[in-house]
Design an enzyme around this catalytic site. Structure first.
Site, short mmCIF file in Angstrom:
data_model
loop_
_atom_site.label_atom_id
_atom_site.label_comp_id
_atom_site.label_asym_id
_atom_site.label_seq_id
_atom_site.Cartn_x
_atom_site.Cartn_y
_atom_site.Cartn_z
CD GLU A 227 5.67 13.16 10.83
OE1 GLU A 227 6.51 13.97 11.23
OE2 GLU A 227 4.77 12.71 11.56
CD GLU B 25 0.84 -2.68 10.07
OE1 GLU B 25 1.95 -3.00 9.66
OE2 GLU B 25 0.38 -1.53 9.89
CE LYS C 268 3.14 0.23 11.36
NZ LYS C 268 2.02 0.63 10.62
N GLY D 214 0.12 7.98 10.18
CA GLY D 214 -0.11 8.10 8.73
C GLY D 214 0.22 9.47 8.20
N GLY E 234 -6.96 -1.31 2.81
CA GLY E 234 -5.50 -1.13 2.89
C GLY E 234 -5.05 -0.49 4.18
CE LYS F 273 1.14 3.24 13.78
NZ LYS F 273 -0.21 3.00 13.29
N GLY G 237 -3.63 4.33 5.29
CA GLY G 237 -4.09 4.45 3.91
C GLY G 237 -2.95 4.94 3.02
CB THR H 150 -0.92 0.01 1.25
OG1 THR H 150 -1.69 -1.19 1.24
CG2 THR H 150 -1.84 1.21 1.26
CB VAL H 151 3.43 2.56 2.36
CG1 VAL H 151 4.30 3.81 2.48
CG2 VAL H 151 2.46 2.49 3.54
N1 HSE Z 1 -2.07 -0.69 10.21
C1 HSE Z 1 -1.77 0.66 10.57
C2 HSE Z 1 -3.03 1.31 11.09
C3 HSE Z 1 -1.24 1.37 9.36
O1 HSE Z 1 -4.12 0.73 10.91
O2 HSE Z 1 -2.96 2.37 11.67
C4 HSE Z 1 -0.70 2.74 9.66
O3 HSE Z 1 0.39 2.69 10.54
#
Ligand code: HSE
Length: 358
Positions: free
Chosen positions: A112, A173, A88, A117, A170, A188, A284, A10-11
């Protein structure tokens, strides 16, 4: 500036798309994919090939999970390449050492996109910590769990239905256990607290997830005009701090209870600035890729500031106390989140935490 992209999920895909749409002087020279998936002129399955390429000055790492990402980040920094990462799990596994490694090799490590996100949370946290003593942090920092709680709350979906949607969009994880079990927020929280308190953070702090949540439990809070959100909570007093992750009981009219879908909301309290809140899409493709591009621009412009974890704060779980509401009907007040979490894990029941007022 030439970069290599590690990962094309996704990223990674969103970063590649945005760099094609906008000419910002950053070119993808190679994309690392797993063996068998590397098809296309830029794609390779060899990290060594990327590492040995002198034209690539920066690695953008967007792989799932801790390994092999952590090893790649270390190797890239040691090879004198800048690193931008959204990972992370890899960062939290060895945050102080990675920061030192970047400093030692005179390169930048930016992250960041790893927390919140598209929200410029870490950058602002770093800025606030330059002048303020940060006395508290809190936040909804997982889009998937927020999406699940919101959909169950507002549309009456089951946990499983809402999780399936979050995966299709999306947000989740590759293995959503980390999202619903609170471990993604743990990572995080560790990164956020390190920057806020400028100290290496104790790795053994309480984590309680939402995996055992049912509609009936949620409805019982609803009936009392309360909502639940999976949150990081942290308090600092003088040279001590506590941090934890849990489903938190909130008044239904609070700001956090009204954070919907994949949105996140992170707060800091500084002794000078008071409380600041940061809100936006926490998961996302495009929101997260925007945060990655902001980091890449800092590296392109050579404006990234190194971070030093040179304070010596001590962990004290007695600073985070409140009431635990257990799904078996037990209600325990005046306990630390650590004690309540241990009890919830022992008895294998859902527990929601209502912090004592500050
Ligand atoms: N799986 C993570 C979430 C993705 O749902 O926040 C973003 O870090």
């Amino acid at each position: 500036m030439n970069i290599a992209l590690l990962g094309y999920g996704t990223v990674g895909k969103s970063v590649a798309e945005l760099l094609t749409k906008q000419d910002i002087g950053i070119t993808i020279k190679k994309i690392l994919r797993r063996p068998g998936a590397a098809a296309g002129p830029l794609m390779t399955d060899s990290f060594d090939e990327i590492l040995a390429d002198p034209d690539i000055s920066c690695i953008m790492e967007a792989l799932p999970g801790k390994e092999p990402a952590l090893g790649y980040i270390r190797d890239a920094l040691r090879a004198g390449k800048h690193v931008v990462t959204s990972n992370k799990a890899a960062l939290a596994a060895d945050f102080p050492t990675l920061l030192s490694l970047a400093k030692e090799h005179n390169v930048s490590l930016l992250y960041e996109a790893s927390c919140g996100g598209g929200i410029p949370w870490l950058e602002n946290l770093k800025k606030a910590a330059r002048l303020n003593k940060i006395t508290a942090l809190s936040g909804i920092l997982n889009g998937t769990s927020n999406y699940i709680l919101d959909k169950m709350d507002t549309e009456g979906c089951t946990f499983e239905e809402a999780l399936k949607d979050a995966q299709a969009l999306g947000y989740a994880e590759a293995d959503p256990t980390a999202d619903i079990g609170g471990f993604d927020v743990y990572n995080k929280a560790l990164i956020s607290c390190s920057l806020a308190y400028q100290t290496p953070i104790c790795t053994d702090f309480p984590v309680c997830g939402i995996e055992k949540l049912t509609k009936e439990i949620l409805n019982s809070f609803h009936a009392k005009s309360k909502s639940l959100r999976l949150m990081m909570l942290s308090v600092r007093k003088d040279n001590h701090y506590a941090v934890g992750v849990a489903p938190v009981v909130l008044p239904s009219n609070s700001i956090e209870a009204n954070v919907h879908l994949n949105y996140n909301c992170a707060s800091l309290t500084g002794d000078l600035v008071g409380e600041l809140k940061f809100y936006g899409q926490g998961a996302g493709g495009y929101p997260t890729a925007d945060a990655v591009l902001q980091d890449l621009l800092q590296i392109r412009d050579n404006t990234a500031q190194p971070v030093c974890l040179d304070q010596k704060l001590l962990y004290d779980d007695g600073l985070l106390t409140g009431t635990g509401y257990f799904a078996d009907g037990k209600i325990l007040s005046g306990k630390s989140l650590a004690e309540l979490t241990a009890l919830a894990h022992q008895s294998n029941v859902f527990m929601a935490f209502e912090p004592d007022p500050a």
